[in-house]
Design a protein around this motif. Structure first.
Motif, mmCIF file in Angstrom:
data_model
loop_
_atom_site.group_PDB
_atom_site.id
_atom_site.type_symbol
_atom_site.label_atom_id
_atom_site.label_comp_id
_atom_site.label_asym_id
_atom_site.label_seq_id
_atom_site.Cartn_x
_atom_site.Cartn_y
_atom_site.Cartn_z
ATOM 1 N N ASP A 32 -1.738 13.433 14.562
ATOM 2 C CA ASP A 32 -0.754 13.280 13.488
ATOM 3 C C ASP A 32 0.163 14.490 13.338
ATOM 4 O O ASP A 32 1.351 14.342 13.027
ATOM 5 C CB ASP A 32 -1.461 12.995 12.158
ATOM 6 N N ALA A 33 -0.351 15.689 13.536
ATOM 7 C CA ALA A 33 0.489 16.882 13.418
ATOM 8 C C ALA A 33 1.597 16.850 14.471
ATOM 9 O O ALA A 33 2.757 17.183 14.185
ATOM 10 C CB ALA A 33 -0.357 18.137 13.558
ATOM 11 N N ALA A 34 1.243 16.428 15.686
ATOM 12 C CA ALA A 34 2.247 16.353 16.757
ATOM 13 C C ALA A 34 3.247 15.241 16.500
ATOM 14 O O ALA A 34 4.446 15.384 16.793
ATOM 15 C CB ALA A 34 1.550 16.141 18.097
ATOM 16 N N VAL A 35 2.777 14.119 15.952
ATOM 17 C CA VAL A 35 3.696 13.022 15.595
ATOM 18 C C VAL A 35 4.705 13.518 14.566
ATOM 19 O O VAL A 35 5.915 13.300 14.695
ATOM 20 C CB VAL A 35 2.927 11.812 15.036
ATOM 21 N N LEU A 36 4.206 14.194 13.548
ATOM 22 C CA LEU A 36 5.075 14.697 12.484
ATOM 23 C C LEU A 36 6.081 15.695 13.034
ATOM 24 O O LEU A 36 7.280 15.649 12.696
ATOM 25 C CB LEU A 36 4.237 15.345 11.384
ATOM 26 N N LEU A 42 -9.110 1.515 -3.452
ATOM 27 C CA LEU A 42 -7.706 1.913 -3.554
ATOM 28 C C LEU A 42 -7.229 2.555 -2.258
ATOM 29 O O LEU A 42 -6.102 2.327 -1.807
ATOM 30 C CB LEU A 42 -7.518 2.879 -4.721
ATOM 31 N N SER A 43 -8.098 3.346 -1.636
ATOM 32 C CA SER A 43 -7.740 3.975 -0.360
ATOM 33 C C SER A 43 -7.456 2.923 0.700
ATOM 34 O O SER A 43 -6.487 3.032 1.466
ATOM 35 C CB SER A 43 -8.867 4.904 0.106
ATOM 36 N N GLN A 44 -8.284 1.874 0.736
ATOM 37 C CA GLN A 44 -8.075 0.815 1.723
ATOM 38 C C GLN A 44 -6.783 0.040 1.441
ATOM 39 O O GLN A 44 -6.083 -0.377 2.370
ATOM 40 C CB GLN A 44 -9.268 -0.141 1.730
ATOM 41 N N ILE A 45 -6.462 -0.145 0.165
ATOM 42 C CA ILE A 45 -5.200 -0.816 -0.183
ATOM 43 C C ILE A 45 -4.014 0.011 0.304
ATOM 44 O O ILE A 45 -3.082 -0.497 0.921
ATOM 45 C CB ILE A 45 -5.101 -1.033 -1.711
ATOM 46 N N GLU A 46 -4.066 1.318 0.054
ATOM 47 C CA GLU A 46 -2.951 2.184 0.436
ATOM 48 C C GLU A 46 -2.787 2.277 1.947
ATOM 49 O O GLU A 46 -1.672 2.482 2.447
ATOM 50 C CB GLU A 46 -3.149 3.582 -0.162
ATOM 51 N N ARG A 47 -3.894 2.127 2.667
ATOM 52 C CA ARG A 47 -3.812 2.188 4.132
ATOM 53 C C ARG A 47 -3.520 0.830 4.758
ATOM 54 O O ARG A 47 -3.458 0.707 5.985
ATOM 55 C CB ARG A 47 -5.108 2.760 4.701
ATOM 56 N N GLY A 104 0.808 -1.221 0.000
ATOM 57 C CA GLY A 104 0.000 0.000 0.000
ATOM 58 C C GLY A 104 0.833 1.259 0.000
ATOM 59 O O GLY A 104 0.519 2.228 -0.699
ATOM 60 N N ASP A 105 1.913 1.248 0.771
ATOM 61 C CA ASP A 105 2.785 2.422 0.833
ATOM 62 C C ASP A 105 3.544 2.608 -0.475
ATOM 63 O O ASP A 105 3.844 3.732 -0.878
ATOM 64 C CB ASP A 105 3.743 2.295 2.010
ATOM 65 N N ARG A 106 3.868 1.510 -1.148
ATOM 66 C CA ARG A 106 4.533 1.614 -2.450
ATOM 67 C C ARG A 106 3.594 2.257 -3.477
ATOM 68 O O ARG A 106 4.002 3.119 -4.251
ATOM 69 C CB ARG A 106 4.956 0.218 -2.926
ATOM 70 N N LEU A 119 5.068 6.050 8.313
ATOM 71 C CA LEU A 119 4.084 5.413 7.435
ATOM 72 C C LEU A 119 2.667 5.620 7.951
ATOM 73 O O LEU A 119 1.724 5.771 7.167
ATOM 74 C CB LEU A 119 4.397 3.920 7.302
ATOM 75 N N THR A 120 2.511 5.640 9.273
ATOM 76 C CA THR A 120 1.181 5.875 9.837
ATOM 77 C C THR A 120 0.672 7.255 9.476
ATOM 78 O O THR A 120 -0.497 7.427 9.094
ATOM 79 C CB THR A 120 1.221 5.708 11.370
ATOM 80 N N VAL A 121 1.534 8.273 9.591
ATOM 81 C CA VAL A 121 1.113 9.636 9.233
ATOM 82 C C VAL A 121 0.811 9.709 7.738
ATOM 83 O O VAL A 121 -0.148 10.374 7.317
ATOM 84 C CB VAL A 121 2.185 10.661 9.636
ATOM 85 N N ILE A 122 1.618 9.032 6.920
ATOM 86 C CA ILE A 122 1.380 9.031 5.473
ATOM 87 C C ILE A 122 0.024 8.419 5.154
ATOM 88 O O ILE A 122 -0.735 8.919 4.312
ATOM 89 C CB ILE A 122 2.505 8.261 4.751
ATOM 90 N N ARG A 123 -0.337 7.351 5.839
ATOM 91 C CA ARG A 123 -1.596 6.660 5.557
ATOM 92 C C ARG A 123 -2.794 7.389 6.156
ATOM 93 O O ARG A 123 -3.856 7.454 5.558
ATOM 94 C CB ARG A 123 -1.561 5.243 6.150
ATOM 95 N N ARG A 124 -2.613 7.923 7.363
ATOM 96 C CA ARG A 124 -3.752 8.384 8.135
ATOM 97 C C ARG A 124 -3.903 9.897 8.176
ATOM 98 O O ARG A 124 -5.006 10.429 8.381
ATOM 99 C CB ARG A 124 -3.607 7.842 9.568
ATOM 100 N N GLY A 125 -2.792 10.617 8.003
ATOM 101 C CA GLY A 125 -2.821 12.055 8.237
ATOM 102 C C GLY A 125 -3.517 12.838 7.141
ATOM 103 O O GLY A 125 -3.802 12.325 6.056
ATOM 104 N N ARG A 126 -3.780 14.087 7.423
ATOM 105 C CA ARG A 126 -4.313 14.997 6.413
ATOM 106 C C ARG A 126 -3.297 15.135 5.298
ATOM 107 O O ARG A 126 -2.106 14.885 5.476
ATOM 108 C CB ARG A 126 -4.611 16.352 7.042
#
Length: 399
Positions: free
Chosen positions: A346-350, A35-40, A9-11, A375-382
């Protein structure tokens, strides 16, 4: 080029880049939601769908397949080969003159300072450790049967300190097996030096490698036995208290690994914290023991217990700017990032990850938890946060 263990998904997300998700999904014959579910990572695409996505992205299907299993919390093996060779005995000829203990001491202490404070510490160690290991081992062999007992003990003290450093380096570069070997050599060197403080420090190092090997029972037993032994040997009161406090923190971590949160909190409150208050901030035998380090362990306990809000409350009162060890500051800030992740902030994680990049970019690139958080921020964040996280992942070699 992406990391070999990056999930499918990240690829796909990486190769999709700025192209709209709904456009790529439509051209591949699937819904944007799918596709969104695959990427996440929520769905695993069939091979025909993966092939269709790859065609639309303009990459080979193989480029979307991970070469290795999903990443774990085990660090990848990034140990410098020359260091491994030196550990296996590739050194100067036995007929070569041995280095003087004073010169070795200066080199080992310089290496320790770089390990604890340099942003490029892994690169630095690759440059200095191979020759240092070879020279220390050669000196130890040359002085093992020497009549000058004091000189022999000086060499073994330096050798023990070097293997303390190697234990830490090897664990951080993914070689827990070699880290165990280094810890064992440190114990033997400290015993040959007949140095009670270094013997205790060797047990502290052994406790940490047992924790890394997922053996908390052994780590706790080693640490608490060393505390008892310290009570029986003559040394300055401050050294005994500080070393005992550092060993108590090993036992604290071991109890937390068993999810025995109340016992971990109690030991930290009644054993480690009073010792830290008594001796103040310090770095006895490179353990960084003091009140701040105790506070960092309190944050870790609450975070591991799932009490993210309490952990962040404790963290707000911690100032790591005076710590002599960048590694402890890095670990603290990483745990703060993990707490924010548990709260889905996510903003604080980043922000924490970007601060870690400034603090220790080589550590960030080598730490599995940091990769997971990116990867979590990439999948879940704004979208804005996801883009920043993806650029960070590219800089440290995840993509």
């Amino acid at each position: 080029m992406v990391a070999s263990d990056l999930p499918v998904g990240d690829r796909i997300r990486h190769y999709r880049g700025e192209r709209r998700q709904d456009v790529v999904a439509g051209l591949a014959g699937i819904s944007p939601d799918y596709l969104s579910q695959i990427e996440r990572g929520l769905k695993i695409p069939s091979l025909p769908i993966l092939h269709a996505i790859a065609q639309e992205l303009g990459v080979p299907t193989a480029a979307l397949l991970a070469d290795t299993p999903t990443p774990s919390r085990v660090p990848p093996d990034t140990t410098e080969p020359a260091i491994v060779q030196a550990l296996m005995g590739y050194g100067p000829p036995r007929s070569a003159p041995a280095a003087a203990p004073t010169a070795l001491r200066e080199r080992v202490e310089s290496a320790w300072r770089a390990w604890q404070s340099s942003q490029s510490r892994f690169t630095d160690m690759a440059g200095v450790l191979p020759s240092l290991i070879a020279d220390a081992e050669h000196a130890a062999r040359a002085h093992r049967s020497a009549e000058d007992t004091g000189r022999r003990r000086d060499v073994m003290r330096v050798t023990a300190d070097l293997y303390f450093l190697l234990r830490s380096y090897l664990r951080r570069t993914g070689r827990v097996d070699l880290s165990m070997m280094a810890a064992d050599r440190a114990v033997r060197a400290a015993e040959e030096a007949d140095d009670p403080l270094r013997i205790a420090a060797a047990q502290w190092n052994l406790g940490h490698v047992l924790l890394a090997a997922q053996e908390p029972d052994g780590a706790e037993q080693v640490a608490l036995r060393a505390v008892e032994e310290l009570r029986q040997v003559p040394m300055s009161a401050s050294d005994r208290v500080a070393m005992s406090g550092a060993l108590q923190l090993v036992a604290v971590v071991a109890e937390a690994r068993h999810r025995n949160w109340s016992a971990a909190r109690e030991r930290l409150r009644t054993q480690a914290r009073p010792a830290a208050r008594k001796v103040g901030e310090g770095n006895i035998m490179w353990t960084v023991f003091g009140p701040t380090n105790v506070d960092l362990h309190e944050v870790s306990i609450e975070m591991e217990a799932g009490e993210a809000s309490e952990a962040l409350h404790v963290a707000d009162e911690v100032d790591t700017s005076g710590l002599p060890s960048m590694e402890r500051s890095f670990t603290f800030n990483l745990e703060v990032a993990r707490c924010h992740n548990l709260r889905r902030e996510d903003a604080a994680v980043l922000l924490s990850l970007l601060e870690l990049e400034d603090l220790a970019p080589e550590d960030l690139a080598r730490t599995p938890l940091a990769r997971e958080l990116m990867l979590t921020v990439i999948r879940r964040g704004r979208a804005m946060h996801a883009r920043q996280a993806e650029k960070l992942a590219e800089r440290v070699g995840v993509f």
